[in-house]
Write an enzyme that holds these catalytic residues in place. Structure first.
Site, PDB file in Angstrom:
ATOM      1  N   GLU A  36       0.840  -1.207   0.000  1.00 38.88           N
ATOM      2  CA  GLU A  36       0.000   0.000   0.000  1.00 38.88           C
ATOM      3  C   GLU A  36       0.874   1.255   0.000  1.00 38.88           C
ATOM      4  O   GLU A  36       1.971   1.257   0.560  1.00 38.88           O
ATOM      5  CB  GLU A  36      -0.919  -0.003   1.233  1.00 38.88           C
ATOM      6  CG  GLU A  36      -2.005  -1.037   1.123  1.00 38.88           C
ATOM      7  CD  GLU A  36      -2.930  -1.076   2.344  1.00 38.88           C
ATOM      8  OE1 GLU A  36      -2.791  -0.209   3.237  1.00 38.88           O
ATOM      9  OE2 GLU A  36      -3.775  -1.984   2.388  1.00 38.88           O
ATOM     10  N   ARG A  93     -10.581   4.566 -23.632  1.00 41.79           N
ATOM     11  CA  ARG A  93     -11.148   3.822 -24.759  1.00 41.79           C
ATOM     12  C   ARG A  93     -12.631   3.578 -24.565  1.00 41.79           C
ATOM     13  O   ARG A  93     -13.401   3.551 -25.512  1.00 41.79           O
ATOM     14  CB  ARG A  93     -10.448   2.457 -24.910  1.00 41.79           C
ATOM     15  CG  ARG A  93      -8.996   2.573 -25.273  1.00 41.79           C
ATOM     16  CD  ARG A  93      -8.333   1.213 -25.374  1.00 41.79           C
ATOM     17  NE  ARG A  93      -6.892   1.366 -25.493  1.00 41.79           N
ATOM     18  CZ  ARG A  93      -6.263   1.659 -26.612  1.00 41.79           C
ATOM     19  NH1 ARG A  93      -6.930   1.802 -27.718  1.00 41.79           N
ATOM     20  NH2 ARG A  93      -4.952   1.809 -26.625  1.00 41.79           N
ATOM     21  N   GLN A  94     -13.019   3.360 -23.312  1.00 38.92           N
ATOM     22  CA  GLN A  94     -14.369   2.843 -23.055  1.00 38.92           C
ATOM     23  C   GLN A  94     -15.292   3.978 -22.615  1.00 38.92           C
ATOM     24  O   GLN A  94     -15.520   4.180 -21.431  1.00 38.92           O
ATOM     25  CB  GLN A  94     -14.264   1.769 -21.964  1.00 38.92           C
ATOM     26  CG  GLN A  94     -15.459   0.862 -21.887  1.00 38.92           C
ATOM     27  CD  GLN A  94     -15.436  -0.272 -22.911  1.00 38.92           C
ATOM     28  OE1 GLN A  94     -14.404  -0.877 -23.127  1.00 38.92           O
ATOM     29  NE2 GLN A  94     -16.580  -0.543 -23.522  1.00 38.92           N
ATOM     30  N   ASP A 166      -4.765   6.333 -39.534  1.00 35.33           N
ATOM     31  CA  ASP A 166      -6.169   5.953 -39.745  1.00 35.33           C
ATOM     32  C   ASP A 166      -6.969   7.210 -40.066  1.00 35.33           C
ATOM     33  O   ASP A 166      -6.479   8.327 -39.879  1.00 35.33           O
ATOM     34  CB  ASP A 166      -6.745   5.156 -38.576  1.00 35.33           C
ATOM     35  CG  ASP A 166      -6.962   5.975 -37.340  1.00 35.33           C
ATOM     36  OD1 ASP A 166      -7.804   6.880 -37.364  1.00 35.33           O
ATOM     37  OD2 ASP A 166      -6.279   5.715 -36.332  1.00 35.33           O
ATOM     38  N   LYS A 191      -8.024   2.407 -41.697  1.00 34.91           N
ATOM     39  CA  LYS A 191      -7.661   1.239 -40.889  1.00 34.91           C
ATOM     40  C   LYS A 191      -8.906   0.649 -40.233  1.00 34.91           C
ATOM     41  O   LYS A 191      -9.813   1.384 -39.869  1.00 34.91           O
ATOM     42  CB  LYS A 191      -6.683   1.730 -39.801  1.00 34.91           C
ATOM     43  CG  LYS A 191      -6.281   0.716 -38.770  1.00 34.91           C
ATOM     44  CD  LYS A 191      -5.485   1.372 -37.645  1.00 34.91           C
ATOM     45  CE  LYS A 191      -6.316   1.539 -36.388  1.00 34.91           C
ATOM     46  NZ  LYS A 191      -5.552   2.020 -35.226  1.00 34.91           N
ATOM     47  N   ARG A 193     -10.010  -2.185 -37.090  1.00 31.95           N
ATOM     48  CA  ARG A 193      -9.543  -3.098 -36.040  1.00 31.95           C
ATOM     49  C   ARG A 193     -10.699  -4.012 -35.647  1.00 31.95           C
ATOM     50  O   ARG A 193     -11.804  -3.540 -35.402  1.00 31.95           O
ATOM     51  CB  ARG A 193      -9.070  -2.309 -34.813  1.00 31.95           C
ATOM     52  CG  ARG A 193      -8.387  -3.195 -33.754  1.00 31.95           C
ATOM     53  CD  ARG A 193      -8.203  -2.459 -32.436  1.00 31.95           C
ATOM     54  NE  ARG A 193      -7.222  -1.402 -32.492  1.00 31.95           N
ATOM     55  CZ  ARG A 193      -5.949  -1.532 -32.113  1.00 31.95           C
ATOM     56  NH1 ARG A 193      -5.503  -2.677 -31.678  1.00 31.95           N
ATOM     57  NH2 ARG A 193      -5.140  -0.483 -32.165  1.00 31.95           N
ATOM     58  N   SER A 222       0.690   1.413 -29.209  1.00 34.35           N
ATOM     59  CA  SER A 222       0.464   0.383 -28.196  1.00 34.35           C
ATOM     60  C   SER A 222       1.171  -0.894 -28.661  1.00 34.35           C
ATOM     61  O   SER A 222       2.323  -1.144 -28.306  1.00 34.35           O
ATOM     62  CB  SER A 222      -1.044   0.206 -28.026  1.00 34.35           C
ATOM     63  OG  SER A 222      -1.331  -0.781 -27.103  1.00 34.35           O
ATOM     64  N   THR A 223       0.526  -1.676 -29.504  1.00 36.80           N
ATOM     65  CA  THR A 223       1.175  -2.890 -30.028  1.00 36.80           C
ATOM     66  C   THR A 223       2.124  -2.575 -31.181  1.00 36.80           C
ATOM     67  O   THR A 223       2.917  -3.419 -31.592  1.00 36.80           O
ATOM     68  CB  THR A 223       0.127  -3.877 -30.562  1.00 36.80           C
ATOM     69  OG1 THR A 223      -0.539  -3.274 -31.693  1.00 36.80           O
ATOM     70  CG2 THR A 223      -0.889  -4.243 -29.502  1.00 36.80           C
ATOM     71  N   THR A 226      -0.436  -0.580 -35.902  1.00 37.26           N
ATOM     72  CA  THR A 226      -0.953   0.528 -36.729  1.00 37.26           C
ATOM     73  C   THR A 226       0.199   1.243 -37.425  1.00 37.26           C
ATOM     74  O   THR A 226       0.161   1.499 -38.634  1.00 37.26           O
ATOM     75  CB  THR A 226      -1.719   1.524 -35.827  1.00 37.26           C
ATOM     76  OG1 THR A 226      -2.761   0.816 -35.166  1.00 37.26           O
ATOM     77  CG2 THR A 226      -2.286   2.673 -36.621  1.00 37.26           C
TER      78      THR A 226
HETATM   79  C1  R5P Z   1      -6.145   4.325 -33.004  1.00 34.27           C
HETATM   80  O1  R5P Z   1      -7.202   3.994 -32.622  1.00 34.27           O
HETATM   81  C2  R5P Z   1      -5.112   5.040 -32.258  1.00 34.27           C
HETATM   82  O2  R5P Z   1      -5.040   6.351 -32.728  1.00 34.27           O
HETATM   83  C3  R5P Z   1      -3.739   4.370 -32.404  1.00 34.27           C
HETATM   84  O3  R5P Z   1      -3.452   4.298 -33.774  1.00 34.27           O
HETATM   85  C4  R5P Z   1      -3.755   3.008 -31.805  1.00 34.27           C
HETATM   86  O4  R5P Z   1      -4.161   3.056 -30.469  1.00 34.27           O
HETATM   87  C5  R5P Z   1      -2.403   2.362 -31.917  1.00 34.27           C
HETATM   88  O5  R5P Z   1      -2.484   1.063 -31.429  1.00 34.27           O
HETATM   89  P1  R5P Z   1      -1.487  -0.064 -31.870  1.00 34.27           P
HETATM   90  O6  R5P Z   1      -0.098   0.445 -31.649  1.00 34.27           O
HETATM   91  O7  R5P Z   1      -1.833  -1.222 -30.998  1.00 34.27           O
HETATM   92  O8  R5P Z   1      -1.740  -0.375 -33.300  1.00 34.27           O
END
Ligand code: R5P
Length: 297
Positions: A36, A93-94, A166, A191, A193, A222-223, A226
């Site tokens: 904590e 996101r949500q 995108d 794009k 997803r 993120s991953t 994109t």
């Molecule tokens: C799209 O929705 C966002 O602008 C980014 O392109 C997205 O979050 C990138 O995610 P990742 O690196 O997983 O493709």
């Protein structure tokens, strides 16, 4: 005003403090043996106007808890006003239930920040603008696109082309803004997803990239899929050098390898996320915003 640097953004808070000549508040945070957090303000902040700086990049739940504890303590100790600067606003996101039964996590974060006493919120390139509608306090969604473009403007670029990976409205506005600062053209790819598998498909189109230097501008990596998809399309179309400017370089898992193998020369992130790619600071953006010069797309 006094600046409170949370553990995730202490260097950024220091930069803002130097830039605005506002002192940093000394706080102490540690963990109890069971994990904590313990928080202590080392000075009296009663009656002060505070700016709390704490980005919510991963581990976002830890950084969020730190923010909540600091915010609660600041209000509890009698701060007069509290501005909160969260460059990377996690859980953005949500904003709606895309599938039945889902948690509206963005709404929960908004409720907590407000109920703990924030008077206003500043953030950078929020993933989804709709989450900001969940706040009753003033919210300023600033952009790092200009600062990223200014970084690339220092390079000698061959007929630069800015590309949004995108064609969402916000992505196009960020690319257009960066292009305007650079005095360059811009374009956007389309794009899709898959909501269940997370797989990404980017549709190729003629970008008129042959022999030119390209800069992909995005809010988050993120991953890395994109960015890698966009870079591959640019390379196939004969782009010379490919750069990426991103507001929040989360760079999870295998993303760096994926991006570099797709032909990207350099990834440029901001200090919204503390890592080796934080080459641009968001401090001047916030400093200008506090002086009334709000940089938005
Ligand atoms: C799209 O929705 C966002 O602008 C980014 O392109 C997205 O979050 C990138 O995610 P990742 O690196 O997983 O493709």
């Amino acid at each position: 005003m006094k600046i409170v640097g949370g553990p995730s953004s202490i260097d950024l808070a220091r930069k803002i403090s130097e830039m605005l000549a506002f002192p940093l508040v000394n706080i102490r945070m540690k963990r109890f043996p069971d994990g904590e957090f313990y928080v202590k303000f080392e000075e009296n902040i009663a009656g002060e106007n505070l700016l709390i700086v704490q980005s919510l990049y991963p581990p976002q739940d830890i950084h969020a808890m730190e923010l909540f504890l600091i915010l609660h303590t600041a209000r509890d100790l009698g701060a007069e006003t509290i501005r909160v600067f969260v460059p990377y606003l996690a859980y953005s996101r949500q904003d709606e239930r895309y599938l039945e039964g889902e948690c509206l996590s963005a709404a929960m974060i908004a409720e907590i920040i407000e109920s703990l006493g924030a008077d206003s919120l500043y953030t950078i390139d929020v993933h989804n603008e709709n989450v900001l509608k969940m706040y009753k306090i003033p919210v300023y969604n600033l952009t790092a696109s200009g600062e990223l473009a200014r970084y690339f403007a220092k390079k000698t670029l061959e007929r630069p082309l800015v590309v949004a990976p995108d064609d969402e409205d916000l992505a196009k506005r960020r690319a257009a803004y960066a292009a305007r600062v650079l005095g360059a053209d811009w374009d956007a790819l389309e794009k899709r997803r898959d909501r269940y598998t997370g797989e990404i498909v980017t549709f190729a189109k003629d970008l008129n990239a042959r022999g030119r230097d390209a800069i992909i501008i995005d809010d988050i990596i993120s991953t890395g899929k994109t960015t890698a998809n966009a870079a591959k399309i640019l390379r196939e179309q004969g782009a010379k050098r490919i750069f990426v400017g991103v507001s929040h370089a989360l760079l999870l898992g295998d993303s760096i390898r994926l991006i570099m193998e797709s032909g990207v020369e350099e990834i440029v992130g901001t200090d919204s996320v503390v890592n080796d790619y934080a080459k641009v600071s968001v401090a001047p953006i916030l400093a200008r915003a506090l002086r009334g010069d709000i940089e938005q797309v």
